[in-house]
Design an enzyme around this catalytic site. Structure first.
Site, PDB file in Angstrom:
ATOM      1  N   LYS A  15       5.826   9.741   3.152  1.00  0.00           N
ATOM      2  CA  LYS A  15       5.541   9.271   4.343  1.00  0.00           C
ATOM      3  C   LYS A  15       6.994   9.127   5.244  1.00  0.00           C
ATOM      4  CE  LYS A  15       1.150  10.696   4.310  1.00  0.00           C
ATOM      5  NZ  LYS A  15       0.716  12.237   4.281  1.00  0.00           N
ATOM      6  N   HIS A  17       3.751  18.569   7.939  1.00  0.00           N
ATOM      7  CA  HIS A  17       2.571  17.281   7.032  1.00  0.00           C
ATOM      8  C   HIS A  17       1.338  18.652   6.266  1.00  0.00           C
ATOM      9  CE1 HIS A  17      -1.258  14.112   7.126  1.00  0.00           C
ATOM     10  NE2 HIS A  17      -0.257  14.368   5.950  1.00  0.00           N
ATOM     11  N   GLY A  59     -15.077  26.491  -1.792  1.00  0.00           N
ATOM     12  CA  GLY A  59     -14.894  27.544  -2.803  1.00  0.00           C
ATOM     13  C   GLY A  59     -14.593  29.341  -1.792  1.00  0.00           C
ATOM     14  N   ARG A  88     -11.575  18.985  12.082  1.00  0.00           N
ATOM     15  CA  ARG A  88     -12.277  19.275  11.584  1.00  0.00           C
ATOM     16  C   ARG A  88     -13.288  18.849  13.390  1.00  0.00           C
ATOM     17  NH1 ARG A  88     -16.568  15.862   8.598  1.00  0.00           N
ATOM     18  NH2 ARG A  88     -14.819  15.871   6.959  1.00  0.00           N
ATOM     19  N   ASP A  95       0.347  17.650   0.322  1.00  0.00           N
ATOM     20  CA  ASP A  95       0.545  16.815   1.020  1.00  0.00           C
ATOM     21  C   ASP A  95       1.435  17.254   2.469  1.00  0.00           C
ATOM     22  OD1 ASP A  95      -0.511  15.368   3.064  1.00  0.00           O
ATOM     23  OD2 ASP A  95       0.559  13.941   2.194  1.00  0.00           O
ATOM     24  N   ASN A 144     -10.736   3.796   1.558  1.00  0.00           N
ATOM     25  CA  ASN A 144      -9.614   5.004   1.749  1.00  0.00           C
ATOM     26  C   ASN A 144      -9.233   4.809  -0.153  1.00  0.00           C
ATOM     27  OD1 ASN A 144      -7.268   5.612   2.347  1.00  0.00           O
ATOM     28  ND2 ASN A 144      -6.705   4.556   2.876  1.00  0.00           N
ATOM     29  N   LYS A 170      -7.828  18.697   2.984  1.00  0.00           N
ATOM     30  CA  LYS A 170      -5.937  19.147   2.621  1.00  0.00           C
ATOM     31  C   LYS A 170      -6.229  19.519   0.599  1.00  0.00           C
ATOM     32  CE  LYS A 170      -1.959  18.146   3.900  1.00  0.00           C
ATOM     33  NZ  LYS A 170      -1.616  16.791   4.840  1.00  0.00           N
ATOM     34  N   TYR A 225       0.950  -1.481  -0.006  1.00  0.00           N
ATOM     35  CA  TYR A 225      -0.022   0.083   0.255  1.00  0.00           C
ATOM     36  C   TYR A 225       0.643   1.134  -0.419  1.00  0.00           C
ATOM     37  CZ  TYR A 225      -2.725   4.008   1.738  1.00  0.00           C
ATOM     38  OH  TYR A 225      -3.251   5.408   1.642  1.00  0.00           O
ATOM     39  N   GLY A 226       0.554   2.360  -1.058  1.00  0.00           N
ATOM     40  CA  GLY A 226       1.590   3.752  -0.868  1.00  0.00           C
ATOM     41  C   GLY A 226       2.109   3.639   0.074  1.00  0.00           C
ATOM     42  N   ASN A 256      -8.910  19.339  -1.180  1.00  0.00           N
ATOM     43  CA  ASN A 256      -9.429  20.921  -1.758  1.00  0.00           C
ATOM     44  C   ASN A 256      -8.895  21.338  -1.573  1.00  0.00           C
ATOM     45  OD1 ASN A 256     -10.695  17.885  -3.200  1.00  0.00           O
ATOM     46  ND2 ASN A 256     -12.232  18.272  -0.463  1.00  0.00           N
ATOM     47  N   CYS A 301      -9.808  15.854   6.280  1.00  0.00           N
ATOM     48  CA  CYS A 301     -10.264  17.791   5.997  1.00  0.00           C
ATOM     49  C   CYS A 301     -10.261  18.140   5.109  1.00  0.00           C
ATOM     50  CB  CYS A 301      -9.327  18.420   7.592  1.00  0.00           C
ATOM     51  SG  CYS A 301      -9.347  17.518   9.075  1.00  0.00           S
TER      52      CYS A 301
HETATM   53  O1  TSX Z   1     -12.917  19.817   1.744  1.00  0.00           O
HETATM   54  C1  TSX Z   1     -13.302  20.058   2.956  1.00  0.00           C
HETATM   55  N1  TSX Z   1     -13.206  21.886   2.323  1.00  0.00           N
HETATM   56  C2  TSX Z   1     -12.433  21.842   2.020  1.00  0.00           C
HETATM   57  C3  TSX Z   1     -12.600  22.332   0.902  1.00  0.00           C
HETATM   58  C4  TSX Z   1     -11.527  23.631   0.116  1.00  0.00           C
HETATM   59  N2  TSX Z   1     -14.503  19.273   2.783  1.00  0.00           N
HETATM   60  C5  TSX Z   1     -14.869  17.899   2.420  1.00  0.00           C
HETATM   61  C6  TSX Z   1     -14.017  16.956   3.546  1.00  0.00           C
HETATM   62  C7  TSX Z   1     -14.020  15.521   3.405  1.00  0.00           C
HETATM   63  C8  TSX Z   1     -12.749  15.938   3.134  1.00  0.00           C
HETATM   64  C9  TSX Z   1     -15.764  20.434   3.504  1.00  0.00           C
HETATM   65  N3  TSX Z   1     -16.870  19.813   4.224  1.00  0.00           N
HETATM   66  C10 TSX Z   1     -15.359  21.771   3.611  1.00  0.00           C
HETATM   67  C11 TSX Z   1     -14.153  22.210   3.739  1.00  0.00           C
HETATM   68  O2  TSX Z   1     -14.361  23.508   3.477  1.00  0.00           O
HETATM   69  N4  TSX Z   1     -16.986  21.948   4.250  1.00  0.00           N
HETATM   70  C12 TSX Z   1     -17.898  20.951   4.324  1.00  0.00           C
HETATM   71  C13 TSX Z   1     -18.852  20.154   5.257  1.00  0.00           C
HETATM   72  C14 TSX Z   1     -19.570  20.399   4.375  1.00  0.00           C
HETATM   73  C15 TSX Z   1     -20.201  19.645   3.605  1.00  0.00           C
HETATM   74  C16 TSX Z   1     -21.296  20.225   2.878  1.00  0.00           C
HETATM   75  C17 TSX Z   1     -22.048  21.157   2.729  1.00  0.00           C
HETATM   76  C18 TSX Z   1     -21.387  22.580   3.465  1.00  0.00           C
HETATM   77  C19 TSX Z   1     -20.299  22.362   4.275  1.00  0.00           C
HETATM   78  N5  TSX Z   1     -23.096  21.923   1.890  1.00  0.00           N
HETATM   79  C20 TSX Z   1     -24.167  21.102   1.230  1.00  0.00           C
HETATM   80  O3  TSX Z   1     -23.408  19.850   1.617  1.00  0.00           O
HETATM   81  C21 TSX Z   1     -24.615  21.460   0.593  1.00  0.00           C
HETATM   82 MN    MN Z   2      -1.117  13.148   4.241  1.00  0.00          MN
END
Ligand code: TSX
Ligand code: MN
Length: 600
Positions: free
Chosen positions: A223, A243, A509, A415, A292, A382, A269, A214-215, A271, A267
């Site tokens: 890591k 990290h 966003g 979170r 990462d 995962n 990252k 695994y990775g 994204n 959380c």
């Molecule tokens: O990545 C996320 N971010 C950062 C984006 C730049 N997620 C996904 C987490 C799992 C990997 C998030 N989830 C974020 C966030 O800022 N916020 C949330 C929680 C969330 C989820 C859905 C909605 C609002 C907040 N809205 C609707 O579902 C409509």
């Molecule tokens: Mn990581």
């Protein structure tokens, strides 16, 4: 997955040996004598090599063909079902004393572990091909770059390293006749979890990993080298291995800031590192440097400079779609390795949380038929994509910059359903270190443990620090003293919920708005209110215009100050500091006492 032998290797491939580096040549010879492979393939990192090994991986069944019209250069790999994630319980830091590894790492005496590993590796590559992978973590010209040599019996590892690192003969050139390098030896053995060990020997700049393909356990540059060994080297050499994602944000006026951020897993990252500003921020540009890992070092000007040592993204597939992360989706349309995702009838990939409805039928990550009625998930939670950073439409120009980029702000996040506000600023570097050292995250279903339980994960480094966490905190405080222009340090929480259990902040966003306030704080143009926990934005300081249905009252809930919640957090932090004993720096213990008194 282990690779049998290659029946014939095209002329010119598999034969680029290092020469003129005695220590390296000797070590390779020792590994061959120990593992007894039937074939040795010296990798050169070339496109021809990648093409040949990809064809071979398909022939061996290590790779499964995907639709090359839809996904050119993409392949699917199914790992052994017992080998789908990192294994912290089998991960060891083998320092001369247990004290050096600290109470948060598994420890074994180096001699004992070496003897055990020798026993497991004796003859382990009989009937197999051994691959010698030279690679660099970091741009070829950067003084922060480290060279590693990974020796493995997995062609899947070789093809992943082609994407995740700067792999090939350039690494030998950088080494010269006597350069230092990380020794990484990896064998999948028989994938028996009872013989799975991920071992680090920081004093010897050495990693031995057995029993997993695994990775995080097998791609030793990530890591193992970039964080566990890296953090150890960084402490001794005066830099930081963290990290953290790295991004640049440029205003319409052309002013650029570089930001590093540490979040525990789940959380978002990746994204955040690929964030697309909403319409309200027309003219703003956010670009990804890394998703990462960050290596950071004080520059001559007293600022902190950072590089991303990696060359690709090893990201979680489930939840990735054109709404949550369009840049990631665009990054994984070609030359990508998919691991443990589902496959549709037309050779496309699928996972829970991909755009559109689930396919009426597909093949799940284990290779079994799947329909929306199935009880199990189609893709493993995962499951991953391995994609070249150069596929990312938002890749920063500074990706290859040898000097690294000067960091304006460091963000710590987690979170948290309660207590922690959307965004706040530390009083100073030491208080920022305290925020990082006391950060935690609530567990999601993706992680093992009780869902919703708060787990401390200082700087998101708990599983990745290669030495005593107390010494790591001391190093953070020492680094602050070397910086005459230190980054500002912030805390964020995209996951706060209302009493009714609804997310208070839309995230994704829209996080650009929190970033804008942080940037304005760096430029000295935004106001804040001094609170016991740090500087917080008031509604007048924060731009939430053009947010549909989001009111001043919503904002106030997202930044509300909860003294009782903070007291509970500080109790947990105190327990952690106590666990570190005398090695927890007094600077942080004093801060904790001061903060407890301040929040009242
Ligand atoms: O990545 C996320 N971010 C950062 C984006 C730049 N997620 C996904 C987490 C799992 C990997 C998030 N989830 C974020 C966030 O800022 N916020 C949330 C929680 C969330 C989820 C859905 C909605 C609002 C907040 N809205 C609707 O579902 C409509
Ligand atoms: Mn990581």
């Amino acid at each position: 997955m282990t690779s049998p032998l290659h029946a014939s290797v095209p002329a010119g491939l598999g034969s680029t040996k290092p020469d003129g580096h005695a220590r390296l040549t000797t070590w390779i010879r020792e590994c061959i004598a120990l593992c007894e492979p039937d074939q040795v393939f010296y990798c050169d990192g070339s496109a021809a090599e990648k093409e040949f090994l990809t064809t071979e991986a398909l022939r061996m069944g290590v790779f499964i063909e995907l639709n090359q019209q839809k996904l050119p250069g993409c392949h699917l790999h199914r790992s052994h079902p017992n080998d789908v994630a990192r294994v912290e319980q089998f991960t060891f830091i083998c320092t001369p004393t247990k004290e050096e590894a600290g109470p948060t790492n598994n420890w074994s005496a180096p001699d004992e572990m070496r003897a055990r590993l020798k026993g497991l590796l004796k003859g382990a590559m009989k009937g197999r091909c051994m691959y010698i992978i030279p690679y660099m973590m970091g741009p070829a010209a950067s003084p922060l770059t480290q060279v590693g040599i990974e020796i493995t019996d997995s062609v899947y590892v070789v093809l992943n390293m082609h994407i995740m690192s700067r792999m090939g003969s350039a690494a030998y050139q950088r080494l010269g006749a006597d350069g230092d390098f990380n020794k990484g030896l990896h064998s999948t053995l028989d994938l028996n979890p009872d013989r799975r060990l991920i071992c680090h020997f920081p004093q010897d700049n050495e990693i031995t990993s057995v029993g997993s393909g695994y990775g995080g356990n097998a791609l030793l540059g990530k890591k193992c080298l970039a964080l566990r060994i890296g953090s150890y080297l960084a402490k001794r050499q005066g830099w930081m291995a963290e990290h953290m994602l790295l991004l640049s944000a440029e205003s319409p006026a052309g002013r650029k800031h570089y930001i590093a951020a540490a979040f525990p897993s789940a959380c978002g990252k990746t994204n955040f590192s690929m964030l697309i500003p909403p319409k309200h921020f027309a003219g703003w540009k956010v670009a990804t440097i890394g998703d990462d890992i960050a290596w950071m070092k004080p520059g001559a000007d007293g600022r902190l400079y950072a590089i991303n040592p990696e060359f690709g993204y090893f990201g979680v597939a489930p939840g990735t779609n054109y709404l949550t992360n369009p840049n990631a989706m665009k990054s994984i349309q070609r030359d990508t390795i998919y691991t443990n995702v589902a496959m549709t009838e037309d050779g496309d990939v699928w996972w829970e949380g991909k755009d559109g409805a689930p396919p009426a039928k597909c093949t799940d990550w284990k290779g079994n038929p799947w329909t929306p009625e199935s009880k199990e998930k189609a893709a493993h939670p995962n499951s991953r994509f391995t994609a070249p950073a150069t596929n990312n439409p938002a890749l920063a120009n500074e990706f290859e910059l040898a000097s690294g980029v000067p960091i304006s702000a460091i963000i710590f996040g987690g979170r948290r359903a309660s207590t922690v506000p959307l965004v706040y600023q530390s009083f100073d570097w030491e208080h920022g270190t305290f925020i990082g050292a006391t950060m935690g995250s609530e567990m999601t279903a993706a992680a093992a443990g009780t869902v919703g339980k708060l787990r401390l994960d200082p700087m998101a480094m708990l599983p990745f620090c290669g030495y005593h966490m107390g010494d790591y905190f001391t190093h953070w405080l020492e680094m602050g003293k070397k910086l005459t222009q230190p980054p500002l340090i912030f805390g964020v929480n995209w996951f706060r919920k209302s009493a009714e259990g609804k997310f208070l902040w839309p995230g994704f966003g829209e996080n650009m708005r929190a970033m804008k306030w942080m940037i304005d704080r760096c430029e000295g143009t935004a106001d804040a209110k001094e609170m016991p926990i740090g500087h917080l934005p008031e509604p007048k300081d924060f731009d939430f215009a053009d947010m549909e249905g989001f009111t001043t009252s919503d904002f106030e809930k997202a930044i509300a100050y909860d003294a009782a919640g903070w007291q509970a957090d500080y109790r947990l932090a105190g327990e952690f500091f106590d666990k570190l004993g005398g090695r927890c720096p007094s600077g942080l213990k004093d801060r904790l006492a001061k903060q407890k008194a301040r929040v009242g």
